[in-house]
Scaffold this motif. Structure first.
Motif, PDB file in Angstrom:
ATOM      1  N   GLU A   1       0.808  -1.218   0.000  1.00  0.00           N
ATOM      2  CA  GLU A   1       0.000   0.000   0.000  1.00  0.00           C
ATOM      3  C   GLU A   1       0.848   1.278   0.000  1.00  0.00           C
ATOM      4  OE1 GLU A   1      -3.919   1.223  -0.477  1.00  0.00           O
ATOM      5  OE2 GLU A   1      -3.159  -0.816  -0.274  1.00  0.00           O
ATOM      6  N   PRO A   2       1.926   1.385   0.797  1.00  0.00           N
ATOM      7  CA  PRO A   2       2.707   2.628   0.783  1.00  0.00           C
ATOM      8  C   PRO A   2       3.526   2.837  -0.491  1.00  0.00           C
ATOM      9  CG  PRO A   2       2.987   1.441   2.865  1.00  0.00           C
ATOM     10  CD  PRO A   2       2.344   0.500   1.906  1.00  0.00           C
TER      11      PRO A   2
ATOM     12  N   THR B   1       0.919   6.603  -3.932  1.00  0.00           N
ATOM     13  CA  THR B   1       0.176   7.666  -3.255  1.00  0.00           C
ATOM     14  C   THR B   1      -1.310   7.346  -3.325  1.00  0.00           C
ATOM     15  OG1 THR B   1      -0.147   8.979  -5.254  1.00  0.00           O
ATOM     16  CG2 THR B   1       1.913   9.326  -4.016  1.00  0.00           C
TER      17      THR B   1
ATOM     18  N   THR C   1       0.703  -3.913   6.931  1.00  0.00           N
ATOM     19  CA  THR C   1       0.875  -3.098   5.723  1.00  0.00           C
ATOM     20  C   THR C   1      -0.046  -3.654   4.654  1.00  0.00           C
ATOM     21  OG1 THR C   1       3.218  -2.720   6.253  1.00  0.00           O
ATOM     22  CG2 THR C   1       2.517  -2.296   3.984  1.00  0.00           C
TER      23      THR C   1
ATOM     24  N   GLU D   1       8.524  -0.580   4.976  1.00  0.00           N
ATOM     25  CA  GLU D   1       7.626   0.028   3.992  1.00  0.00           C
ATOM     26  C   GLU D   1       8.376   1.001   3.090  1.00  0.00           C
ATOM     27  OE1 GLU D   1       3.479  -0.181   6.602  1.00  0.00           O
ATOM     28  OE2 GLU D   1       4.585   1.708   6.441  1.00  0.00           O
ATOM     29  N   ARG D   2       9.248   1.812   3.686  1.00  0.00           N
ATOM     30  CA  ARG D   2      10.014   2.763   2.872  1.00  0.00           C
ATOM     31  C   ARG D   2      10.966   2.031   1.935  1.00  0.00           C
ATOM     32  NH1 ARG D   2       9.831   5.615   7.869  1.00  0.00           N
ATOM     33  NH2 ARG D   2      11.897   4.845   8.497  1.00  0.00           N
TER      34      ARG D   2
END
Length: 392
Positions: free
Chosen positions: A57-58, A61, A92, A355-356
């Motif tokens: 998801e991350p 945008t 996540t 996530e990043r």
């Protein structure tokens, strides 16, 4: 091929290859630039082949997630990973696009403008010659026919065969297993990937990170079936099969790679637009579609468009040196049967960092955290991986 001036009836944009990158570009342009005449030529009998593309998801945008929504077939609020030393669930979100949904959405977006079942023999910035001898012209051509030979890049490979299966009884999974490395490592980092489509239907992929790109399909199919049996899942029928050999970037000269492929605009894996470590290509394809949608003029120009994409691809490559460093450690510093320890250690880190990492947005602090402590590979071997030999 010499560039030819398109005639007045030629389309604005001719997309060679109906895979993910070109399909997402066509969809985005149909939404924000519907006046453009965009057409696709695909060698297979339908767009998207037999593939499932997923993303965290991350990675996107909210606006990007909204415009690709017609393609998304399945979404889950989290996923799990399994390693010999521990298991973990991450909250996540995770979503998947299926080839069937992809093809349906593009048929609606480009009615009468998709040519399937025809291969491309050669391509230039404003024209393409098909295998049957027809010559197509356009104001601009983008070649997105998948990966090609890349002698200027050092690559490892992520290979997989997946079986979508119907079970005799419910499997009990509520969310995907993105990595189950509690399996024989078979001479390289190996894991099983499982997506639950309904209570009795699973996509199970045997995935292996290896130095070579050869794919023993029977071996991988056996791996899937053995894993299902170990989990107590009895396969009633195999609904479909998919496979892939995805690049894992170690180092190289992206500018030389792009120059070698000639003056035609490129997209997707051919342009080097994929996550260097995971091979995931959907987020990069979404970003390229947004990037081009803002820059394609009323009358697209083939050579100018090629330069726009090349600059974008070089910028993306330059931003991802840290990922290639980690890949070199995985492939060159770790013993093949111990490669899983690199990922096992990584998945103990905080969820926002993970996530990043997947989104390609690793910070300086993240990099320090990933590299701190005792490395899961021999220190001497790790030091030899620090320098990238062919950075663009």
């Amino acid at each position: 091929m010499q560039a030819a001036a398109p005639d007045s009836s030629a389309p604005d944009l001719l997309l060679l290859g109906g895979g993910l990158a070109n399909g997402l570009l066509a969809l985005r342009l149909s939404q924000v630039r519907p006046e453009l005449d965009v057409r696709i030529v695909e060698a297979a009998d339908r767009l998207g082949g037999v593939h499932t593309w997923s993303f965290f998801e991350p990675d996107l945008t909210p606006r990007q997630r909204a415009w690709i929504a017609p393609l998304i077939a399945h979404s889950w609020p989290g996923y799990s990973v399994r390693f010999p030393a521990f298991e973990r669930r991450l909250a996540t979100g995770y979503s998947s696009v299926t080839a069937a949904r992809f093809a349906q959405a593009l048929d609606r977006a480009l009615p009468g403008r998709i040519l399937t079942g025809v291969s491309v023999a050669s391509a230039g910035p404003t024209e393409a010659v098909l295998a049957d001898g027809r010559r197509l012209t356009a104001r601009a051509v983008i070649d997105g026919r998948g990966p090609t030979a890349a002698p200027d890049l050092a690559l490892g490979f992520q290979k997989f065969v997946g079986l979508e299966v119907r079970l005799t009884a419910p499997h009990g999974l509520k969310e995907p297993i993105v990595m189950d490395a509690c399996v024989d490592q078979a001479g390289g980092y190996r894991f099983l990937y499982v997506l639950p489509f309904d209570d009795r239907t699973l996509l199970i992929e045997d995935t292996r990170y290896t130095d070579g790109d050869d794919l023993d399909r029977d071996l991988f199919r056996t791996g899937v079936r053995d894993y299902a049996a170990q989990r107590g899942w009895v396969i009633e029928t195999v609904l479909r099969e998919e496979e892939g050999v995805l690049p894992v970037a170690l180092d190289g000269d992206i500018a030389a790679h792009l120059k070698r492929l000639g003056p035609t605009a490129l997209s997707g894996l051919r342009a080097g637009l994929f996550h260097p470590t995971t091979g995931y290509s959907l987020p990069d394809a979404v970003r390229l579609a947004d990037h081009l949608a803002k820059r394609i003029e009323a009358a697209p120009d083939g050579p100018a468009l090629a330069q726009v994409i090349r600059r974008h691809a070089r910028d993306v490559w330059a931003q991802r040196g840290f990922y290639r460093l980690l890949n070199r450690m995985l492939f060159r510093a770790a013993r093949p049967d111990q490669r899983y320890r690199v990922l096992e250690r990584f998945y103990r880190l905080p969820q926002p960092l993970i996530e990043r990492f997947y989104a390609g947005e690793t910070t300086l602090g993240d990099k320090a955290r990933i590299l701190s402590g005792k490395p899961p590979v021999p220190i001497g071997a790790a030091l030899t991986c620090l320098v990238e030999r062919g950075r663009a």
